[in-house]
Write a protein that holds these residues in place. Structure first.
Motif, PDB file in Angstrom:
ATOM      1  N   ARG A 126       0.853  -1.190   0.000  1.00 46.87           N
ATOM      2  CA  ARG A 126       0.000   0.000   0.000  1.00 46.87           C
ATOM      3  C   ARG A 126       0.887   1.237   0.000  1.00 46.87           C
ATOM      4  O   ARG A 126       2.097   1.145   0.155  1.00 46.87           O
ATOM      5  CB  ARG A 126      -0.886   0.026   1.250  1.00 46.87           C
ATOM      6  CG  ARG A 126      -1.699  -1.223   1.528  1.00 46.87           C
ATOM      7  CD  ARG A 126      -2.718  -1.552   0.442  1.00 46.87           C
ATOM      8  NE  ARG A 126      -3.796  -0.603   0.337  1.00 46.87           N
ATOM      9  CZ  ARG A 126      -4.967  -0.732   0.950  1.00 46.87           C
ATOM     10  NH1 ARG A 126      -5.202  -1.771   1.723  1.00 46.87           N
ATOM     11  NH2 ARG A 126      -5.901   0.162   0.794  1.00 46.87           N
ATOM     12  N   THR A 127       0.259   2.401  -0.116  1.00 48.90           N
ATOM     13  CA  THR A 127       1.007   3.648   0.063  1.00 48.90           C
ATOM     14  C   THR A 127       0.338   4.442   1.177  1.00 48.90           C
ATOM     15  O   THR A 127      -0.879   4.324   1.409  1.00 48.90           O
ATOM     16  CB  THR A 127       1.029   4.523  -1.210  1.00 48.90           C
ATOM     17  OG1 THR A 127      -0.286   5.004  -1.476  1.00 48.90           O
ATOM     18  CG2 THR A 127       1.572   3.754  -2.408  1.00 48.90           C
ATOM     19  N   ALA A 128       1.138   5.219   1.864  1.00 44.27           N
ATOM     20  CA  ALA A 128       0.613   6.066   2.930  1.00 44.27           C
ATOM     21  C   ALA A 128      -0.417   7.048   2.365  1.00 44.27           C
ATOM     22  O   ALA A 128      -1.427   7.341   3.008  1.00 44.27           O
ATOM     23  CB  ALA A 128       1.751   6.814   3.613  1.00 44.27           C
ATOM     24  N   GLU A 129      -0.164   7.512   1.160  1.00 43.92           N
ATOM     25  CA  GLU A 129      -1.062   8.488   0.542  1.00 43.92           C
ATOM     26  C   GLU A 129      -2.422   7.880   0.227  1.00 43.92           C
ATOM     27  O   GLU A 129      -3.460   8.499   0.482  1.00 43.92           O
ATOM     28  CB  GLU A 129      -0.419   9.070  -0.722  1.00 43.92           C
ATOM     29  CG  GLU A 129       0.763   9.982  -0.450  1.00 43.92           C
ATOM     30  CD  GLU A 129       2.049   9.232  -0.040  1.00 43.92           C
ATOM     31  OE1 GLU A 129       2.931   9.887   0.533  1.00 43.92           O
ATOM     32  OE2 GLU A 129       2.157   8.012  -0.294  1.00 43.92           O
ATOM     33  N   GLU A 130      -2.447   6.680  -0.337  1.00 46.79           N
ATOM     34  CA  GLU A 130      -3.739   6.071  -0.682  1.00 46.79           C
ATOM     35  C   GLU A 130      -4.584   5.795   0.557  1.00 46.79           C
ATOM     36  O   GLU A 130      -5.804   5.800   0.496  1.00 46.79           O
ATOM     37  CB  GLU A 130      -3.556   4.787  -1.501  1.00 46.79           C
ATOM     38  CG  GLU A 130      -3.199   3.569  -0.682  1.00 46.79           C
ATOM     39  CD  GLU A 130      -3.099   2.283  -1.480  1.00 46.79           C
ATOM     40  OE1 GLU A 130      -4.155   1.676  -1.748  1.00 46.79           O
ATOM     41  OE2 GLU A 130      -1.965   1.896  -1.815  1.00 46.79           O
ATOM     42  N   LEU A 131      -3.924   5.570   1.696  1.00 41.44           N
ATOM     43  CA  LEU A 131      -4.637   5.312   2.944  1.00 41.44           C
ATOM     44  C   LEU A 131      -4.963   6.596   3.717  1.00 41.44           C
ATOM     45  O   LEU A 131      -5.613   6.542   4.756  1.00 41.44           O
ATOM     46  CB  LEU A 131      -3.814   4.379   3.836  1.00 41.44           C
ATOM     47  CG  LEU A 131      -3.642   2.954   3.315  1.00 41.44           C
ATOM     48  CD1 LEU A 131      -2.668   2.184   4.189  1.00 41.44           C
ATOM     49  CD2 LEU A 131      -4.981   2.242   3.231  1.00 41.44           C
ATOM     50  N   GLY A 132      -4.510   7.745   3.210  1.00 43.72           N
ATOM     51  CA  GLY A 132      -4.760   9.012   3.903  1.00 43.72           C
ATOM     52  C   GLY A 132      -4.031   9.111   5.237  1.00 43.72           C
ATOM     53  O   GLY A 132      -4.469   9.809   6.150  1.00 43.72           O
TER      54      GLY A 132
END
Length: 127
Positions: free
Chosen positions: A111-117
């Motif tokens: 995952r990415t930190a950005e996609e998870l907010g």
């Protein structure tokens, strides 16, 4: 600001003691009653890992300390079905530069930190 305190030792002697008052500032604080509102929504029977495909948005990641490391107090996520659940990050201590550490944890989970907010959800309370 320096405060002066008198400390009485076990033998009855007194010693002057100076203590530096440290003011700490919480980042991204919740409004009054905010944690209660979150806990009221929490599905306490469900705990998921960071690589769970149902994770939609990290709502709150609370970090405490900072020196020598940050400790994860809790991490809550809103699943794709709308439930609020606890997220197990598989670590409870993060390096002082927690952003790099969290980015790596997300990467390891696919995952990415950005996609998870994630960055909007982090709250820190230094020692």
């Amino acid at each position: 600001m320096t405060e002066h305190h008198t400390i009485r030792a076990a033998d009855g002697t007194e010693a002057a003691h100076e203590a530096r008052l440290m003011l700490t500032a919480e980042t991204n604080p919740l409004p009054v009653g905010g944690i209660g509102a979150l806990l009221a929504q929490l599905d306490g029977d469900t705990r998921v890992m960071l690589d769970d495909p149902r994770l939609a948005q990290i709502v709150r990641l609370r970090l405490l300390g900072g020196v020598p490391c940050w400790e994860v107090s809790y991490c809550y996520d809103r699943l794709t079905d709308g439930r609020l659940v606890e997220v197990d990050l598989e670590v409870w201590r993060l390096r002082p530069n927690y952003r790099i550490h969290l980015r790596q944890l997300c990467h390891n989970a696919g995952r990415t930190a950005e996609e998870l907010g994630l960055w909007d959800a982090v709250s820190t309370l230094p020692d």
